[in-house]
Design an enzyme around this catalytic site. Structure first.
Site, mmCIF file in Angstrom:
data_model
loop_
_atom_site.group_PDB
_atom_site.id
_atom_site.type_symbol
_atom_site.label_atom_id
_atom_site.label_comp_id
_atom_site.label_asym_id
_atom_site.label_seq_id
_atom_site.Cartn_x
_atom_site.Cartn_y
_atom_site.Cartn_z
ATOM 1 N N LYS A 46 5.539 1.001 6.174
ATOM 2 C CA LYS A 46 5.363 1.325 4.944
ATOM 3 C C LYS A 46 5.997 2.921 4.633
ATOM 4 O O LYS A 46 6.006 3.641 5.425
ATOM 5 C CB LYS A 46 3.668 1.632 4.860
ATOM 6 C CG LYS A 46 2.975 0.553 4.821
ATOM 7 C CD LYS A 46 1.518 0.820 5.242
ATOM 8 C CE LYS A 46 0.700 -0.285 5.460
ATOM 9 N NZ LYS A 46 -0.799 -0.144 5.694
ATOM 10 N N VAL B 193 -1.905 -3.027 -0.343
ATOM 11 C CA VAL B 193 -1.497 -3.298 -1.623
ATOM 12 C C VAL B 193 -2.973 -4.301 -2.115
ATOM 13 O O VAL B 193 -3.564 -4.435 -1.090
ATOM 14 C CB VAL B 193 -0.405 -4.264 -1.574
ATOM 15 C CG1 VAL B 193 0.688 -3.384 -1.382
ATOM 16 C CG2 VAL B 193 -0.513 -5.295 -0.402
ATOM 17 N N CYS C 281 0.289 -11.773 -0.144
ATOM 18 C CA CYS C 281 -0.853 -11.189 -0.093
ATOM 19 C C CYS C 281 -1.967 -11.412 -1.088
ATOM 20 O O CYS C 281 -1.741 -11.408 -2.284
ATOM 21 C CB CYS C 281 -0.923 -9.497 -0.171
ATOM 22 S SG CYS C 281 -2.298 -8.648 -0.126
ATOM 23 N N GLU D 180 -7.472 -0.842 -5.197
ATOM 24 C CA GLU D 180 -8.699 -1.721 -4.666
ATOM 25 C C GLU D 180 -8.414 -3.264 -5.703
ATOM 26 O O GLU D 180 -8.437 -3.129 -6.745
ATOM 27 C CB GLU D 180 -9.789 -1.307 -4.711
ATOM 28 C CG GLU D 180 -10.155 -0.225 -3.894
ATOM 29 C CD GLU D 180 -9.758 -0.315 -2.181
ATOM 30 O OE1 GLU D 180 -9.848 -1.595 -1.796
ATOM 31 O OE2 GLU D 180 -9.484 0.648 -1.583
ATOM 32 N N SER D 181 -8.402 -4.407 -4.685
ATOM 33 C CA SER D 181 -8.176 -5.552 -5.547
ATOM 34 C C SER D 181 -9.345 -6.060 -6.570
ATOM 35 O O SER D 181 -8.982 -7.127 -7.337
ATOM 36 C CB SER D 181 -7.866 -6.695 -4.361
ATOM 37 O OG SER D 181 -9.337 -6.929 -3.693
#
Length: 254
Positions: free
Chosen positions: A62, A75, A35, A89-90
């Site tokens: 999940k 993720v 990811c 949050e990325s």
């Protein structure tokens, strides 16, 4: 020695028990090995040498308990302070890590420069990721794929134009924008091995039409925090083949 424990472990899925809270003095990142969004968080953890436990999540199956970590079940999710604090949050997690582990500092402390980096990230990342995932979704529809490949090339034209130095940070070292867009560009590199007529070339990726980006990618690809958080190209290409046909093997290569 890597500070990332458990990076290359099999996914947990629905029916698997919830893990105990992370140990004191460590952080936990919920991840999926391929990811790009989760890799953003891993890069910052690796760069800052933060002791990190990684738990990989099966994104199609999940665990119910994972929705207590991220309400959307996505993720990355960051958990620390023995499970008392969760951040999601990325783009938020790297900034949070930069604040609570300020050495080395990545995001400018000057308010104006900080805002400029965020605006640049929004401009580049939004266009690159939208164009890339458009290509992947259209991979089996030839007429639509041609259109999406043109859009992808235009997105990389913009990224090439906006790179005015060695790094998007405007300094001699990679910064917030560089680290956060690299994972999506790396996924495009993997996909360049798979899709016919892909406008980005494997050789000197993304190819001769993007000389500044080619040098930028080579620089980023060789730094320790990127190497420590990346999967081998051969393995990643095989995973992406499974993902493109709609049957992702999240444990491929283990």
């Amino acid at each position: 020695m890597s500070v990332l424990s458990g990076l290359n472990t099999k996914v947990v899925k629905n029916g698997d028990p919830a893990p105990a809270p992370p140990a004191s003095g460590t952080i936990r990142i919920y991840n999926m090995r391929y990811c790009p969004w989760a890799q953003r968080a891993l890069i910052f953890a690796s760069l800052k040498k933060i002791p990190t436990e990684v738990i990989n999540i099966h994104l199609d199956q999940k665990p119910d308990w994972f929705f207590t970590k991220h309400y959307k079940g996505q993720v990355p999710a960051l958990e620390h302070d023995e499970g008392k604090k969760i951040v999601i949050e990325s783009a938020v997690i790297p900034e949070y890590l930069d604040d609570i582990y300020p050495e080395p500092r990545i995001i400018p402390t000057d308010h104006y420069e900080k805002v400029q980096q965020k605006l640049l990230l929004d401009r580049i990342s939004g266009q690159l990721s939208s164009a890339f995932y458009g290509v992947v979704q259209a991979a089996k529809i030839s007429d639509l794929l041609k259109e999406k490949l043109v859009e992808l090339a235009k997105a990389y034209d913009t990224a090439e134009e906006l790179l005015t130095g060695d790094f998007y940070s405007g300094t001699s070292k990679p910064g917030f924008v560089d680290y956060l867009i690299y994972p999506n560009i790396q996924r495009a590199f993997w996909t360049s091995h798979i899709i016919k007529d892909f406008p980005l070339k494997v050789e000197s990726f993304p190819g001769p039409n993007y000389p500044k980006l080619s040098k930028w990618y080579k620089r980023l690809d060789s730094i320790p925090e990127v190497i420590a958080t990346s999967q081998p190209t051969e393995t990643a290409v095989e995973f992406f083949k499974s993902w493109i046909i709609g049957a992702p093997n999240f444990d491929y290569g283990l």
